[in-house]
Design a protein around this motif. Sequence first.
Motif, PDB file in Angstrom:
ATOM      1  N   GLU A  97       0.833  -1.203   0.000  1.00 22.48           N
ATOM      2  CA  GLU A  97       0.000   0.000   0.000  1.00 22.48           C
ATOM      3  C   GLU A  97       0.867   1.252   0.000  1.00 22.48           C
ATOM      4  O   GLU A  97       0.591   2.222  -0.720  1.00 22.48           O
ATOM      5  CB  GLU A  97      -0.915   0.002   1.215  1.00 22.48           C
ATOM      6  N   LEU A  98       1.916   1.213   0.813  1.00 26.63           N
ATOM      7  CA  LEU A  98       2.833   2.350   0.901  1.00 26.63           C
ATOM      8  C   LEU A  98       3.524   2.590  -0.442  1.00 26.63           C
ATOM      9  O   LEU A  98       3.645   3.731  -0.905  1.00 26.63           O
ATOM     10  CB  LEU A  98       3.868   2.093   1.989  1.00 26.63           C
ATOM     11  N   GLU A  99       3.962   1.508  -1.093  1.00 24.83           N
ATOM     12  CA  GLU A  99       4.648   1.629  -2.371  1.00 24.83           C
ATOM     13  C   GLU A  99       3.716   2.155  -3.458  1.00 24.83           C
ATOM     14  O   GLU A  99       4.121   2.962  -4.296  1.00 24.83           O
ATOM     15  CB  GLU A  99       5.235   0.277  -2.783  1.00 24.83           C
ATOM     16  N   GLU A 100       2.464   1.702  -3.442  1.00 22.91           N
ATOM     17  CA  GLU A 100       1.507   2.180  -4.446  1.00 22.91           C
ATOM     18  C   GLU A 100       1.192   3.658  -4.258  1.00 22.91           C
ATOM     19  O   GLU A 100       1.075   4.414  -5.233  1.00 22.91           O
ATOM     20  CB  GLU A 100       0.222   1.352  -4.367  1.00 22.91           C
ATOM     21  N   MET A 101       1.057   4.087  -2.998  1.00 19.88           N
ATOM     22  CA  MET A 101       0.808   5.505  -2.741  1.00 19.88           C
ATOM     23  C   MET A 101       2.009   6.353  -3.165  1.00 19.88           C
ATOM     24  O   MET A 101       1.848   7.415  -3.776  1.00 19.88           O
ATOM     25  CB  MET A 101       0.505   5.715  -1.253  1.00 19.88           C
ATOM     26  N   GLU A 102       3.200   5.878  -2.847  1.00 20.83           N
ATOM     27  CA  GLU A 102       4.399   6.604  -3.225  1.00 20.83           C
ATOM     28  C   GLU A 102       4.510   6.717  -4.744  1.00 20.83           C
ATOM     29  O   GLU A 102       4.824   7.784  -5.282  1.00 20.83           O
ATOM     30  CB  GLU A 102       5.643   5.905  -2.672  1.00 20.83           C
ATOM     31  N   ARG A 103       4.213   5.621  -5.441  1.00 21.94           N
ATOM     32  CA  ARG A 103       4.287   5.622  -6.901  1.00 21.94           C
ATOM     33  C   ARG A 103       3.250   6.584  -7.497  1.00 21.94           C
ATOM     34  O   ARG A 103       3.525   7.298  -8.456  1.00 21.94           O
ATOM     35  CB  ARG A 103       4.068   4.204  -7.432  1.00 21.94           C
ATOM     36  N   ALA A 104       2.052   6.600  -6.899  1.00 20.32           N
ATOM     37  CA  ALA A 104       0.996   7.479  -7.406  1.00 20.32           C
ATOM     38  C   ALA A 104       1.375   8.953  -7.234  1.00 20.32           C
ATOM     39  O   ALA A 104       1.176   9.773  -8.150  1.00 20.32           O
ATOM     40  CB  ALA A 104      -0.319   7.186  -6.690  1.00 20.32           C
ATOM     41  N   TYR A 105       1.909   9.288  -6.054  1.00 19.14           N
ATOM     42  CA  TYR A 105       2.321  10.674  -5.816  1.00 19.14           C
ATOM     43  C   TYR A 105       3.440  11.088  -6.787  1.00 19.14           C
ATOM     44  O   TYR A 105       3.433  12.199  -7.327  1.00 19.14           O
ATOM     45  CB  TYR A 105       2.795  10.857  -4.377  1.00 19.14           C
ATOM     46  N   MET A 106       4.418  10.193  -7.003  1.00 27.02           N
ATOM     47  CA  MET A 106       5.530  10.539  -7.879  1.00 27.02           C
ATOM     48  C   MET A 106       5.084  10.612  -9.339  1.00 27.02           C
ATOM     49  O   MET A 106       5.585  11.438 -10.103  1.00 27.02           O
ATOM     50  CB  MET A 106       6.675   9.544  -7.704  1.00 27.02           C
ATOM     51  N   ASP A 107       4.134   9.762  -9.734  1.00 22.23           N
ATOM     52  CA  ASP A 107       3.584   9.868 -11.091  1.00 22.23           C
ATOM     53  C   ASP A 107       2.926  11.229 -11.297  1.00 22.23           C
ATOM     54  O   ASP A 107       3.100  11.878 -12.339  1.00 22.23           O
ATOM     55  CB  ASP A 107       2.566   8.755 -11.343  1.00 22.23           C
ATOM     56  N   ASN A 108       2.162  11.666 -10.290  1.00 23.96           N
ATOM     57  CA  ASN A 108       1.518  12.978 -10.370  1.00 23.96           C
ATOM     58  C   ASN A 108       2.561  14.096 -10.435  1.00 23.96           C
ATOM     59  O   ASN A 108       2.410  15.069 -11.187  1.00 23.96           O
ATOM     60  CB  ASN A 108       0.603  13.200  -9.166  1.00 23.96           C
ATOM     61  N   TYR A 109       3.623  13.952  -9.651  1.00 24.29           N
ATOM     62  CA  TYR A 109       4.699  14.943  -9.648  1.00 24.29           C
ATOM     63  C   TYR A 109       5.366  15.020 -11.012  1.00 24.29           C
ATOM     64  O   TYR A 109       5.547  16.111 -11.577  1.00 24.29           O
ATOM     65  CB  TYR A 109       5.721  14.594  -8.573  1.00 24.29           C
ATOM     66  N   TYR A 110       5.739  13.863 -11.575  1.00 23.54           N
ATOM     67  CA  TYR A 110       6.430  13.848 -12.864  1.00 23.54           C
ATOM     68  C   TYR A 110       5.535  14.358 -13.991  1.00 23.54           C
ATOM     69  O   TYR A 110       5.998  15.078 -14.887  1.00 23.54           O
ATOM     70  CB  TYR A 110       6.947  12.447 -13.179  1.00 23.54           C
ATOM     71  N   ASN A 111       4.268  13.994 -13.957  1.00 21.89           N
ATOM     72  CA  ASN A 111       3.354  14.478 -14.985  1.00 21.89           C
ATOM     73  C   ASN A 111       3.204  16.000 -14.926  1.00 21.89           C
ATOM     74  O   ASN A 111       3.171  16.684 -15.959  1.00 21.89           O
ATOM     75  CB  ASN A 111       1.982  13.816 -14.836  1.00 21.89           C
ATOM     76  N   ALA A 112       3.115  16.517 -13.708  1.00 23.80           N
ATOM     77  CA  ALA A 112       2.996  17.974 -13.547  1.00 23.80           C
ATOM     78  C   ALA A 112       4.273  18.677 -13.994  1.00 23.80           C
ATOM     79  O   ALA A 112       4.220  19.733 -14.641  1.00 23.80           O
ATOM     80  CB  ALA A 112       2.676  18.317 -12.092  1.00 23.80           C
ATOM     81  N   MET A 113       5.423  18.095 -13.669  1.00 26.07           N
ATOM     82  CA  MET A 113       6.691  18.696 -14.089  1.00 26.07           C
ATOM     83  C   MET A 113       6.870  18.616 -15.600  1.00 26.07           C
ATOM     84  O   MET A 113       7.424  19.540 -16.216  1.00 26.07           O
ATOM     85  CB  MET A 113       7.856  18.013 -13.378  1.00 26.07           C
ATOM     86  N   ASP A 114       6.421  17.524 -16.197  1.00 30.16           N
ATOM     87  CA  ASP A 114       6.441  17.430 -17.660  1.00 30.16           C
ATOM     88  C   ASP A 114       5.646  18.580 -18.271  1.00 30.16           C
ATOM     89  O   ASP A 114       6.093  19.247 -19.217  1.00 30.16           O
ATOM     90  CB  ASP A 114       5.828  16.099 -18.116  1.00 30.16           C
ATOM     91  N   THR A 115       4.456  18.795 -17.730  1.00 27.58           N
ATOM     92  CA  THR A 115       3.600  19.874 -18.223  1.00 27.58           C
ATOM     93  C   THR A 115       4.256  21.235 -18.012  1.00 27.58           C
ATOM     94  O   THR A 115       4.258  22.092 -18.908  1.00 27.58           O
ATOM     95  CB  THR A 115       2.240  19.842 -17.512  1.00 27.58           C
ATOM     96  N   LEU A 116       4.817  21.447 -16.828  1.00 28.85           N
ATOM     97  CA  LEU A 116       5.460  22.715 -16.508  1.00 28.85           C
ATOM     98  C   LEU A 116       6.590  23.024 -17.489  1.00 28.85           C
ATOM     99  O   LEU A 116       6.653  24.129 -18.052  1.00 28.85           O
ATOM    100  CB  LEU A 116       6.001  22.674 -15.074  1.00 28.85           C
ATOM    101  N   MET A 117       7.456  22.044 -17.727  1.00 30.84           N
ATOM    102  CA  MET A 117       8.622  22.299 -18.578  1.00 30.84           C
ATOM    103  C   MET A 117       8.229  22.404 -20.044  1.00 30.84           C
ATOM    104  O   MET A 117       8.848  23.154 -20.807  1.00 30.84           O
ATOM    105  CB  MET A 117       9.678  21.229 -18.337  1.00 30.84           C
ATOM    106  N   ARG A 118       7.191  21.694 -20.449  1.00 32.60           N
ATOM    107  CA  ARG A 118       6.702  21.854 -21.822  1.00 32.60           C
ATOM    108  C   ARG A 118       6.146  23.261 -22.027  1.00 32.60           C
ATOM    109  O   ARG A 118       6.426  23.914 -23.041  1.00 32.60           O
ATOM    110  CB  ARG A 118       5.622  20.814 -22.123  1.00 32.60           C
ATOM    111  N   LEU A 119       5.367  23.744 -21.059  1.00 29.25           N
ATOM    112  CA  LEU A 119       4.800  25.086 -21.163  1.00 29.25           C
ATOM    113  C   LEU A 119       5.885  26.160 -21.164  1.00 29.25           C
ATOM    114  O   LEU A 119       5.791  27.160 -21.888  1.00 29.25           O
ATOM    115  CB  LEU A 119       3.820  25.329 -20.013  1.00 29.25           C
ATOM    116  N   LEU A 120       6.922  25.945 -20.370  1.00 19.91           N
ATOM    117  CA  LEU A 120       8.030  26.900 -20.345  1.00 19.91           C
ATOM    118  C   LEU A 120       8.742  26.944 -21.695  1.00 19.91           C
ATOM    119  O   LEU A 120       9.127  28.022 -22.171  1.00 19.91           O
ATOM    120  CB  LEU A 120       9.017  26.534 -19.233  1.00 19.91           C
ATOM    121  N   CYS A 121       8.923  25.773 -22.311  1.00 24.69           N
ATOM    122  CA  CYS A 121       9.555  25.729 -23.635  1.00 24.69           C
ATOM    123  C   CYS A 121       8.686  26.424 -24.673  1.00 24.69           C
ATOM    124  O   CYS A 121       9.198  27.154 -25.537  1.00 24.69           O
ATOM    125  CB  CYS A 121       9.812  24.276 -24.045  1.00 24.69           C
TER     126      CYS A 121
END
Length: 292
Positions: A97-121
Motif C-alpha cells: 500500500e505504501l509503495e503504491e501511494m508513493e508511486r501514485a504521488y511521484m507519477d503525479n509529480y512527474y506528470n505535472a513537471m512534464d507539463t510545466l517544462m513543456r509550457l516553459l519551452c
Amino acid sequence: MILEDLFQDMAELRQMVPGLESNLTFGDLNASAITARKRITDLIGHELYGMIIAGQSTDADIFDAMRIAIANFIARQHLVFDTIARRKDDIDVYKYELEEMERAYMDNYYNAMDTLMRLLCEQGSEQWEASRLRRMTVSLPLPEAALFDEFYPIDMSYLFFFRTVPMQREVYEQHLSGLFDKLSLKEPGTGGYDALRGRLLRVTAKWTVALALRRFDIIEFPTVIRNLFSDSKASRSGTTVQQRLLQMADSLVLECESETETLQMLMDSEQSDNISPRTSFNREDDLIILMP
C-alpha cells in the motif's frame, strides 16, 4: 512559508493532491516543501521560480502545474512520517500500500513537471532561455525533447529530457564529438549525410539512456521505459529490477560502441583512399606482399 505563496489554505492544497489528512497545517508540511522547492528550482532556476510565484508568468497553467508538482512531492515526502504516526496509533500500513501511494504521488509529480517544462519551452520567456539546463541544450546534438523522442521513445517527457541533459553532454564530449566533427566536413544532403547524422543521433540518445539507467531510480523514468522493468517481469525472469536495469544499460552501451566503430570506419573510408585493414579481409584485389 513556502506553501502560503502557493495556496490560500490547506483545503486548496488538498484539491491538488489526494489523501492528505484534514488536520495537517502548512507548518507540518514546511520541511517537505523546502525539499520540493529545491527540486524545482534546480530545474528551472530561482529567478524563474520567483517570477511564477509572483504571478508574472503570462500563462496561468504554468502556475497550476508547479503547484500540482509541489503538492504531490510534499505528499510523497510526508508519507513516511504519516506511516510512522499510524504505527504509533497501532494502525497497520502494508508495504504494498505504501509503495503504491508513493508511486501514485511521484507519477503525479512527474506528470505535472512534464507539463510545466513543456509550457516553459512553448512560452520561451527570457528567464527560461537563460536557465542553466536550457542553455546547456544549445550545444547538444539533441537539443529538444521532441527530437530526442524521435530516436529513442521517452513518452515526450520534457522532465526526463532535461534531467538527462548533463548525461547527453557527457556522452557527446567523451565519445561522439570526433564523429560529429567529421560529419560536419560533409555537405548536408550529399554522400549519405542524412543517414550518417541519423545514426549518430540515435547513438547519442541510446547512450544517454544507458547512463540514466545506471544513475536514476526506476520510478524516475517515463512509462514507456519503466514498463520494461515491471515487478511481474522481474519475478518471472528471476532477477531484481536493479539487475535488469544494469543489464539493459550494458546492452545499450555495447550497441552504441559497435555502431560508433562502424560509423568511424565509414567516415574514415570516405575521407581516405587507403583501405581499412578491418574491411579488406579476403579481397582478391587487396594484394599483400610480405617481405622476408
